[in-house]
Design a protein around this motif. Sequence first.
Motif, mmCIF file in Angstrom:
data_model
loop_
_atom_site.group_PDB
_atom_site.id
_atom_site.type_symbol
_atom_site.label_atom_id
_atom_site.label_comp_id
_atom_site.label_asym_id
_atom_site.label_seq_id
_atom_site.Cartn_x
_atom_site.Cartn_y
_atom_site.Cartn_z
ATOM 1 N N ASP A 165 0.811 -1.219 0.000
ATOM 2 C CA ASP A 165 0.000 0.000 0.000
ATOM 3 C C ASP A 165 0.843 1.266 0.000
ATOM 4 N N GLY A 166 2.191 1.102 -0.022
ATOM 5 C CA GLY A 166 3.056 2.266 -0.084
ATOM 6 C C GLY A 166 3.450 2.810 1.262
ATOM 7 N N ALA A 167 3.136 2.087 2.322
ATOM 8 C CA ALA A 167 3.502 2.564 3.663
ATOM 9 C C ALA A 167 4.194 1.451 4.428
ATOM 10 N N ALA A 168 5.140 1.828 5.265
ATOM 11 C CA ALA A 168 5.856 0.842 6.062
ATOM 12 C C ALA A 168 4.929 0.295 7.145
ATOM 13 N N ALA A 169 4.987 -1.008 7.327
ATOM 14 C CA ALA A 169 4.149 -1.631 8.346
ATOM 15 C C ALA A 169 4.627 -1.219 9.733
ATOM 16 N N PRO A 170 3.717 -1.032 10.677
ATOM 17 C CA PRO A 170 4.122 -0.636 12.023
ATOM 18 C C PRO A 170 4.815 -1.781 12.762
ATOM 19 N N HIS A 171 5.592 -1.420 13.781
ATOM 20 C CA HIS A 171 6.231 -2.439 14.609
ATOM 21 C C HIS A 171 5.175 -3.270 15.322
ATOM 22 N N ASP A 172 5.476 -4.559 15.524
ATOM 23 C CA ASP A 172 4.572 -5.393 16.303
ATOM 24 C C ASP A 172 5.198 -5.763 17.643
ATOM 25 N N THR A 173 6.275 -5.062 18.026
ATOM 26 C CA THR A 173 6.911 -5.319 19.316
ATOM 27 C C THR A 173 6.297 -4.409 20.372
ATOM 28 N N PRO A 174 6.092 -4.922 21.587
ATOM 29 C CA PRO A 174 5.425 -4.128 22.628
ATOM 30 C C PRO A 174 6.308 -3.040 23.204
ATOM 31 N N VAL A 175 5.670 -2.000 23.728
ATOM 32 C CA VAL A 175 6.342 -0.927 24.454
ATOM 33 C C VAL A 175 5.854 -0.974 25.899
ATOM 34 N N LEU A 176 6.769 -1.104 26.841
ATOM 35 C CA LEU A 176 6.424 -1.150 28.252
ATOM 36 C C LEU A 176 7.039 0.044 28.972
ATOM 37 N N VAL A 177 6.217 0.799 29.682
ATOM 38 C CA VAL A 177 6.708 1.869 30.546
ATOM 39 C C VAL A 177 6.769 1.276 31.951
ATOM 40 N N VAL A 178 7.963 1.208 32.527
ATOM 41 C CA VAL A 178 8.156 0.489 33.784
ATOM 42 C C VAL A 178 8.771 1.393 34.844
ATOM 43 N N ASP A 179 8.676 0.943 36.101
ATOM 44 C CA ASP A 179 9.393 1.598 37.178
ATOM 45 C C ASP A 179 10.700 0.844 37.398
ATOM 46 N N ARG A 180 11.457 1.213 38.431
ATOM 47 C CA ARG A 180 12.757 0.587 38.645
ATOM 48 C C ARG A 180 12.647 -0.899 38.979
ATOM 49 N N PRO A 181 11.749 -1.320 39.875
ATOM 50 C CA PRO A 181 11.592 -2.758 40.107
ATOM 51 C C PRO A 181 11.156 -3.511 38.852
ATOM 52 N N GLY A 182 10.338 -2.879 38.028
ATOM 53 C CA GLY A 182 9.919 -3.511 36.785
ATOM 54 C C GLY A 182 11.086 -3.744 35.852
ATOM 55 N N LEU A 223 11.558 -1.072 26.539
ATOM 56 C CA LEU A 223 11.301 -0.646 27.902
ATOM 57 C C LEU A 223 11.664 0.833 28.050
ATOM 58 N N LEU A 224 10.806 1.597 28.704
ATOM 59 C CA LEU A 224 11.086 2.984 29.055
ATOM 60 C C LEU A 224 10.949 3.094 30.573
ATOM 61 N N VAL A 225 12.011 3.519 31.247
ATOM 62 C CA VAL A 225 12.033 3.554 32.713
ATOM 63 C C VAL A 225 11.615 4.952 33.160
ATOM 64 N N ALA A 226 10.339 5.114 33.438
ATOM 65 C CA ALA A 226 9.749 6.428 33.684
ATOM 66 C C ALA A 226 10.430 7.209 34.810
ATOM 67 N N PRO A 227 10.658 6.634 36.008
ATOM 68 C CA PRO A 227 11.256 7.439 37.084
ATOM 69 C C PRO A 227 12.653 7.933 36.756
ATOM 70 N N ASN A 228 13.423 7.169 36.001
ATOM 71 C CA ASN A 228 14.770 7.614 35.639
ATOM 72 C C ASN A 228 14.731 8.754 34.630
ATOM 73 N N ILE A 229 13.791 8.677 33.700
ATOM 74 C CA ILE A 229 13.637 9.758 32.724
ATOM 75 C C ILE A 229 13.251 11.049 33.436
ATOM 76 N N VAL A 230 12.300 10.963 34.358
ATOM 77 C CA VAL A 230 11.884 12.146 35.116
ATOM 78 C C VAL A 230 13.035 12.678 35.961
ATOM 79 N N HIS A 231 13.790 11.787 36.592
ATOM 80 C CA HIS A 231 14.923 12.216 37.422
ATOM 81 C C HIS A 231 15.937 13.006 36.606
#
Length: 383
Positions: free
Chosen positions: A64-81, A161-169
Motif C-alpha cells: 500500500d506504499g507505507a511501512a508496516a508498524p512495529h509489532d513489538t510491545p512498548v512497556l513503561v516500567v518503574d525501577r523494580p519492573g 522498555l522505558l524507565v519512567a522514574p529515571n527519565i523524570v529524574h
Amino acid sequence: MTSIGGAEMVDWNLAVATATRLVRPGPEVGRDEARAIVAELREHARSAEEHVRGYTRMFGEDADGAAAPHDTPVLVVDRPGWVRANVAGFRAVLTPLLEKMQERRSALPGGAVLGAVGGKVTGVELGMLLSFLATRVLGQYETFAPPSFDLPAGTSAGRLLLVAPNIVHVERELDVDPHDFRLWVCLHEETHRTQFTAVPWLRDHLESEIHAFLAETDVDPSTLLERLHEAGQSMTGGRASGEDGEGSAAESRSLVEVVQTPAQREILGRLTAVMSLLEGHADYVMDGVGPEVVPSVGEIREKFQQRRAKGAGRLDQALRRLLGLDAKLRQYRDGERFVRHVVDRVGMAGFNRVWTSPNTLPTKVEIAKPADWIARVHGDAGN
C-alpha cells in the motif's frame, strides 16, 4: 538450567528480591502526574517510530506504499519492573555459561553444599548490582526478552522498555523541557527497535556471537563470584579499587574481561564493533531527527554530554569500570563518529549498506577508521 542438590548457580528470585528492596525510590510524582507521564511516553514511542523510519530509511514500503508498524510491545516500567525484566533476560542468555560453571563445581568435594550457599550469595550480589543499574537506565530495547504475556513464545522480536522514574529524574536534574526530553529519549530507543526489526538477521547474529563467547568461557566459579563480591562490597561501603592505595579503578578488570580467553577476545572485538555501531547510530539519529521535532535538542544534548563526562564519585566510577559501563560510554562516542563520517561521505543510503549482512558490519578497527569501511564496502564509489 541444571542444578546441584536443587541449587542453581544464581538464586534468581533472591536477586530480584534484593534489588527491589535496595533500589532507591524514584523522584516524587503525584498519581495523576505519573499517569500523564506514562501516557506521554507511550505516545512519544509511537510518534518516534515514524520519525526514525523517515530519517533512517531502513524500512521498505508494503504493497500500500507505507511501512508496516512495529509489532513489538512498548512497556513503561518503574525501577523494580526494569529489574524483573532484566533478570529474566539475564537468566535466558547466561544459561550456557552457568551450566558450564555448575558442571565444573559439581566435580569439587562438597559441591552440593557450595551450590546451595553459592547460589544465595550470588543472588544477593547480583541483586545489589541491579539495584545500582536500575537507577541509571533511561530506556532499553530487550533484544533477547524471554517469552511473556506480551511476547508469546516463537516471537523473534524483542520489546521496548522505558524507565519512567529515571527519565523524570534526569530531566529534572538537567533542568530541560520535560516533553522535549522524553521524546528525545524515545527517539534513541526507537532507533534500536528499528535496527532489530528492519534487519532480520541482526538478532540471530548477535545471539550466535554471544553464545560463542560464553561457550569459550574457561573460568573458575570462585573467580567470577569474587568479582561479583567485589562489586557488592563497593555497593555497601566496602573498599573499592583505588580507595586504599592497592589499586586504581583504571587497573581493575571488568566482569567481562575476567572471563576472556584468546578466542573470546576476538569475539568480543566483533561484539564491541557491533554495539558501537548500534549505540552510535541511535545517538546520531536522535540528534538528526531532533531539530525538527525537539525544539530544545541543542540544549538537551549539551547538558546530557556534560552529565556523561562529569560522571559521579569514586565509588560510582569504580562500579562503572567493574561492570564495563565505561566501555559503553566509549561506544556512544566512537560509534556516533563512525556513523557521522560515513553518512557525510556516502549519504544515508550508502551508510545503510552496513545492514546488508554480517560481512558488511564494521570491524573494531573500522569503527575507529571509517574510511577503511567505506573503502572495503563501497570501493571507488566512496571516493
